[in-house]
Design an enzyme around this catalytic site. Structure first.
Site, PDB file in Angstrom:
ATOM      1  N   ASP A  51      35.185  35.206  45.199  1.00 33.77           N
ATOM      2  CA  ASP A  51      34.689  36.530  45.576  1.00 33.77           C
ATOM      3  C   ASP A  51      35.555  37.074  46.706  1.00 33.77           C
ATOM      4  OD1 ASP A  51      33.356  38.820  46.238  1.00 33.77           O
ATOM      5  OD2 ASP A  51      31.377  37.902  46.339  1.00 33.77           O
ATOM      6  N   HIS A  72      32.813  38.308  42.507  1.00 33.10           N
ATOM      7  CA  HIS A  72      31.692  39.118  42.966  1.00 33.10           C
ATOM      8  C   HIS A  72      30.689  39.406  41.848  1.00 33.10           C
ATOM      9  CE1 HIS A  72      29.889  41.435  46.143  1.00 33.10           C
ATOM     10  NE2 HIS A  72      29.869  42.538  45.425  1.00 33.10           N
ATOM     11  N   TYR A  90      18.718  47.712  46.050  1.00 30.83           N
ATOM     12  CA  TYR A  90      20.117  47.797  46.481  1.00 30.83           C
ATOM     13  C   TYR A  90      20.218  48.658  47.745  1.00 30.83           C
ATOM     14  CZ  TYR A  90      25.187  48.236  46.334  1.00 30.83           C
ATOM     15  OH  TYR A  90      26.523  48.192  46.651  1.00 30.83           O
TER      16      TYR A  90
END
Length: 717
Positions: free
Chosen positions: A645, A680, A482
């Protein structure tokens, strides 16, 4: 406007399930025709073409036709993978086990979430006391035929009479608010719209929340969000009558939220102008002379948060002069820094948060990305180091001041969550609820290794796999990362990842700079002009795994979502030869225009903005969309996104997939999968999670040359 069509054909091969040999049949992929326009932007004297700008309009018929065409090609390819049905079947079997949330007490009831196994959404139950009979309190599965309505934040009034909660539909960040009578479980007439990025905080017979003005229907999923406002809603009244508590008319791109201390004395206002740093204000509701908010901590250089009050003083968690955070006691009437009293000083390990329960403080630290919990008295005296089962993540250390017990959950990469009951006075933990799963956790292991990144920084990786695996350089490996927004990657259980390990894969999670694993300095080393460090850490992790014979480039897949999708996009464009498979999910792919949509402006504090010359210069160097090179052999790529999203709008993925298909010169498939009625990621129903996992793992396994291992199918352990 000039229409320039392009078409690209790649070759896919079908592999025998049993022998692993390449079959004679070949399946050509003909990508959809994607028109180009002659849109060119000028950034600080430099011209940048944006030929797929038209895909930013998510409402246009052309965009919808493009999505349909791309999905058709992708589904045709996935359907040609022989073992895809078996993958989905095994995932359903693994997924189908009861999952419980950590219990919490409100009044005479204990509440907890439970999913029986394949329910699309977890159900909120309650029971009277610890031995009462559970009953359904809120079942979000009844709110939508396909399980796409998800329960968000909820909050109970101090007297236990009311419960307010939020519902999100189809994965959007927009939420709708409701109020329930707790005793009868009947919904009241209250209905609140256009809530976003908000908690719910009760005061008397009403609560505070944050919202935006109603957007127009056409652009509600893409338009920039401005002028966040805080309101107070009184039960039984219409939303139009809500009292406006706070709005900043001079700074339209700041967000605002409020919360109350447990005794409802202090109302704390936090304002942000991005994802890093905030400013705090307070209102003493016991002081009738104070009608507005007063400054508590000036922003936006640090990240202060109020943990709780101690009488007329406030406990503040802050990284001011403490990159690893500390807890201080401040007098709101004299909040100057020189008057702060240190309660828990900064330590070598980063302090992730402080919870309160039973009149005690529970400090959660990270030691090499694994949780450590310490119990303190309110005045900062160390009382107990709470023993945890091993390397993993623990959460839930919070409750009411009068509580004698609390509950927490511990999990790791190879161990499903176990819920513990903790006696605050004795410091003893006991298993409250153990998860029963359809595999044997003892067959798997996790180890942590460290490697040296490009600039000499020591970076950790968690490696999880089936015991007995041979390190011969031939292991299928998925590298996940990430690296941003001060978010740590800590051990957590996933049946989806377990499936890959069961099939003989290694699941690797690298703790990149940009996260909070080692405090604010670690975060700052991976943001703004130093963002390239994150990508270097990621590719460095891949090189380490190859060097140490865990895997090889032909057996290595990379995956990440959101900011992690950007990570994968940057890694595959910078080092395409290093990976066989790339899986960028809901990624930020256009680093020159992200700030123009929904909440994207808030990421400028993390990334920078193309509006500034010096920041444009480094953004354009790694922006995935702008670094695809024609004629390059890219990894087999499955881009994933969703039509609802409104966090990272799907245009990022649409444009990237189009440019990738045009630039790619190799035989690897480069596809995009667009989910419908999803966003999302939060609140995605179980059925969609399984469908997506089946597609992603089938694609990954097929392109890594793996076969489906049916040894454990149907076996319960």
């Amino acid at each position: 406007m000039t229409k320039l069509n392009h078409k690209h054909v790649a070759m896919g091969v079908l592999m025998s399930i049993t022998t692993g040999t390449v079959a004679a049949q070949q399946a050509p992929i003909t990508y959809p025709l994607t028109r180009k326009v002659d849109t060119v932007d000028t950034y600080h004297g430099k011209k940048i073409a944006d030929p797929y700008r038209w895909l930013e309009d998510d409402n246009s018929a052309d965009t919808k036709s493009w999505v349909d065409a791309q999905n058709a090609v992708t589904q045709n390819y996935l359907a040609s993978i022989p073992f895809r049905p078996q993958v989905k079947q095994r995932l359903e079997e693994l997924w189908n086990y009861p999952r419980y949330g950590t219990p919490f007490r409100e009044g005479k009831y204990y509440y907890f979430y439970k999913n029986d196994g394949l329910q699309n959404q977890a159900v909120l139950y309650r029971q009277e006391g610890l031995n009462g009979t559970p009953e359904v309190f809120i079942d979000p599965n009844k709110l939508s035929d396909k399980g796409t309505a998800a329960l968000g934040s909820l909050s109970f009034s101090k007297d236990g009479k009311y419960c307010a909660y939020l519902i999100a539909k189809a994965g959007s960040d927009w939420q709708e608010g409701f109020v329930m009578d707790v005793a009868s479980k009947q919904l009241l007439s209250d209905n609140l719209d256009w809530i976003k990025f908000s908690g719910l905080s009760w005061k008397g017979d009403g609560f505070y929340y944050s919202r935006y003005d109603a957007p127009d229907e056409k652009s509600k999923l893409s338009k920039k969000n401005e002028f966040h406002k805080v309101y107070y809603h009184k039960v039984g009244t219409a939303q139009e009558e809500d009292e406006l508590i706070y709005v900043d008319k001079e700074h339209p791109l700041r967000n605002a939220g409020v919360g109350l201390t447990e005794d409802e004395r202090f109302l704390i206002l936090s304002t942000t102008e991005g994802t890093s740093g905030n400013e705090l204000y307070y209102r003493d509701l016991q002081d009738p002379s104070q009608t507005g908010f007063k400054l508590l901590v000036k922003g936006f250089a640090y990240e202060p948060s109020v943990v709780e009050n101690v009488g007329d003083k406030l406990l503040l968690l802050t990284n001011h002069d403490a990159p690893n955070y500390k807890l201080v006691l401040i007098d709101p009437k004299n909040p100057a820094k020189e008057n702060w009293k240190v309660i828990i000083p900064e330590q070598k390990e980063v302090l992730q948060g402080v919870g309160t329960a039973g009149g005690k403080l529970f400090a959660s630290y990270l030691k090499d990305a694994s949780t450590r919990i310490v119990q303190y008295s309110v005045d900062g005296k160390l009382e107990k180091n709470i023993a945890l089962p091993g390397i993993g993540s623990a959460g839930g250390f919070g409750g009411k001041k009068e509580d004698n017990i609390l509950f927490y959950t511990f999990t790791s990469f190879v161990a499903p969550p176990t819920i513990y009951k903790y006696d605050i006075r004795s410091g003893k933990s006991e298993v409250f609820r153990k998860t029963e799963v359809k595999f044997n956790p003892a067959d798997y292991e996790t180890r942590q290794v460290f490697f040296t990144s490009k600039d000499g920084t020591k970076v950790p990786i968690f490696l999880s796999y089936k015991k007995g695996i041979k390190m011969n350089g031939q292991n299928p490996t998925l590298l996940y990362g990430y690296g941003g927004f001060n978010i740590p990657m800590t051990p957590g259980f996933s049946v989806s990842n377990l499936f890959f390990m069961e099939q003989g894969g290694i699941y690797a999670v690298v703790n990149l700079r940009g996260g909070s694993e080692y405090g604010e300095e670690w975060h700052k080393a991976g943001m703004l002009e130093k963002k390239q460090n994150v990508f270097d850490d990621f590719t460095g992790a891949a090189e380490y795994l190859i060097k140490e014979k865990y895997t090889s480039p032909a057996k290595l897949a990379i995956r990440g979502g959101s900011n992690g999708g950007l990570l994968v996009g940057a890694a595959m464009t910078q080092r395409p030869e290093l990976f066989k498979v790339a899986l960028p999910a809901v990624g930020v792919m256009d680093m020159l225009r992200f700030q123009k949509f929904t909440i994207g402006w808030a990421w400028v504090t993390e990334y920078g903005s193309s509006d500034k010359p010096e920041q444009f210069d480094y953004l354009v160097k790694y922006s995935p969309l702008h670094n695809l090179k024609k004629g390059t052999h890219y990894p087999a790529t499955l881009v994933t996104t969703a039509d609802h999203d409104d966090r990272v709008v799907p245009a990022h993925s649409f444009k990237f997939a189009s440019a990738l298909q045009e630039a790619h010169a190799g035989d690897n498939p480069v596809l995009i999968r667009v989910e419908t009625q999803a966003g999302h990621g939060a609140g995605k129903p179980t059925s969609k999670l399984i469908d997506e996992a089946a597609d992603v793992w089938s694609f990954t396994m097929f392109n890594l040359g793996m076969n489906f291992n049916a040894v454990n199918v149907g076996k319960k352990m």
